[in-house]
Motif scaffolding. Structure first.
Motif, short mmCIF file in Angstrom:
data_model
loop_
_atom_site.label_atom_id
_atom_site.label_comp_id
_atom_site.label_asym_id
_atom_site.label_seq_id
_atom_site.Cartn_x
_atom_site.Cartn_y
_atom_site.Cartn_z
N THR A 62 38.55 51.00 39.01
CA THR A 62 39.60 49.98 38.98
C THR A 62 40.73 50.39 39.93
O THR A 62 40.95 51.58 40.16
CB THR A 62 40.20 49.80 37.57
N CYS B 33 32.17 48.68 45.60
CA CYS B 33 33.49 48.20 45.19
C CYS B 33 34.30 47.70 46.39
O CYS B 33 34.01 48.03 47.54
CB CYS B 33 34.25 49.31 44.49
N ASN C 136 44.10 53.24 34.88
CA ASN C 136 43.28 53.52 36.05
C ASN C 136 42.79 54.96 36.06
O ASN C 136 43.48 55.87 35.57
CB ASN C 136 44.08 53.24 37.33
N ASN D 82 42.44 44.55 41.00
CA ASN D 82 42.56 43.82 39.73
C ASN D 82 43.40 42.56 39.89
O ASN D 82 43.10 41.52 39.28
CB ASN D 82 43.17 44.72 38.66
N ARG E 297 30.81 50.10 39.03
CA ARG E 297 31.42 51.41 38.73
C ARG E 297 30.47 52.54 39.06
O ARG E 297 30.88 53.57 39.61
CB ARG E 297 31.80 51.45 37.25
#
Length: 405
Positions: free
Chosen positions: A73, A254, A67, A78, A249
């Motif tokens: 992430t 996100c 990470n 995840n 990203r």
């Protein structure tokens, strides 16, 4: 006090890919930490630390897995991605901040200026706006078609068509599209097929197994199931999802760790909730159909639904959302809604609580009058997302609405 020794503690993981959906929904995707927790952990952190400058450089440079930053992430996110991927039979999932962010991410990561999309005209109103108003500014054009007619899909395909997009069943009229047939059509023209599987979830329908390339969910709906958080997810091959991940990203759409944890816990009860929703919805559709003042009921579980045979072929259940038309136009529809006492008047769906809304002035209100007419969104149409309350209580509340007609 003696300190516990965690040096040789093993992390017991569930790894079976052959388990049933009910088991995968509870067990898949979790990686226990050195603490040996039984429940799924949550990692509410924006960044991660490294043992050295060299390790940081290796992580940022992509030479070492791990990470970096929760926009890229996060262990909790995840874990949710792994679990929903297992349920959908996908190589990879990429979580997003909302269902609309998932569709936007597909559009901006897999399409480019000059590309063309063929989209069902019977999709969520914001999906129409996204393709028509915003992706068009990037030079991506869209043709909307009748989702039921394969010939309409084929006629709309152009040399620059790169994506076919659909919801099945549609929102809110429960119109179905033959996923296998449209997938074959898309692939014959070197295009991708994306399916919004929000209404049925992987419990009742698995588009990837039917030939689709991408599956999209508004996790806000049934994946959570209790109206707590907003989120979305895209699923497909590792190759396609790597492109989507690159956009997330960089673009930052996100999912937060807390929301991911909530959705992961929601998945644990997904199968039993979906079965309860579908059972109540079929009973309500049959009951409403027999009531005076109801002109038409839209639900693919009804034997007289024009696509009932297709529903039985590509679905294992009919879902929890139905729509019905009342006699008397918009005024009557509003009177019906306002007369209810228990059900929630809200545009959201997929909640354990029954919800009711008037699509023409809420979820599809930003569409033009012409577009609503083409999609069959009439002023007398009401959408009911049937919850898991006692059936008798839902019927009693609907009876209040019927009395107001």
């Amino acid at each position: 006090m003696t300190k516990p020794n965690f040096e040789h503690q093993e992390r017991i993981q569930f790894t079976s890919e052959d388990a049933e959906l009910a088991t995968l929904a509870v067990r898949a995707g979790q990686l226990r930490t050195i603490e040996g927790e039984h429940s799924d952990p949550i990692f509410p952190t924006s960044s991660f630390v490294y043992s050295s400058a060299a390790e940081a450089a290796a992580r940022f440079g992509g030479d070492e897995p791990g990470n970096i930053y929760s926009r890229f992430t996060n262990p909790t996110v995840n874990a949710f991605e792994r679990r929903i991927a297992a349920l959908e039979g996908a190589e990879r999932a990429v979580a997003t901040s909302s269902g609309m962010a998932a569709i936007l991410s597909i559009g901006l990561s897999l399409l480019q200026q000059g590309d063309h999309v063929v989209c069902s005209r019977s999709v969520f109103g914001s999906t129409v706006s996204l393709f028509e108003k915003y992706l068009s500014r990037a030079g991506i054009t869209t043709t909307f078609v009748d989702p039921k007619e394969l010939s309409a899909w084929e006629a709309a395909i152009q040399p620059n068509t790169r994506l076919l997009f659909l919801e099945t069943p549609s929102n809110p009229l429960a119109e179905l599209t033959d996923i296998e047939a449209v997938a074959e059509l898309a692939h014959n023209h070197d295009a991708l097929l994306a399916v919004d599987n929000c209404f049925l979830t992987p419990i009742f329908q698995q588009p990837l197994a039917l030939g689709a390339d991408i599956v999209i969910h508004s996790a806000t709906k049934y994946l959570d199931g209790q109206g707590r958080c907003v989120g979305g997810v895209c699923l497909g091959s590792d190759k396609l999802m790597e492109e989507v991940f690159g956009f997330i990203r960089t673009g930052g759409a996100c999912m937060s760790p807390f929301n991911a944890w909530t959705f992961q816990k929601g998945l644990e009860t997904l199968k039993i909730r979906m079965e309860a929703h579908a059972s109540n919805a079929l009973a309500m559709a049959s009951w409403l159909k027999a009531q005076p003042g109801i002109e038409k009921v839209h639900y693919s579980g009804l034997a007289d639904h024009p696509q009932h045979a297709l529903a039985k072929r590509q679905q294992t259940g009919f879902g929890g959302v139905l729509a019905f038309e009342v006699a008397g136009g918009k005024e009557a529809a509003w009177r019906f809604i306002d007369a209810t006492k228990m059900v929630s008047i809200t545009g959201n769906l997929g909640d354990v609580k029954t919800t009711i809304t008037h699509p023409a002035t809420t979820t599809h209100g930003r569409m033009s009058v012409e577009a609503r007419a083409q999609a069959g969104i009439k002023d007398n149409l009401i959408r009911l997302s049937v919850g898991i309350e006692a059936l008798e209580d839902i019927q009693a509340d609907m009876a209040l609405g019927l009395a107001a007609l």
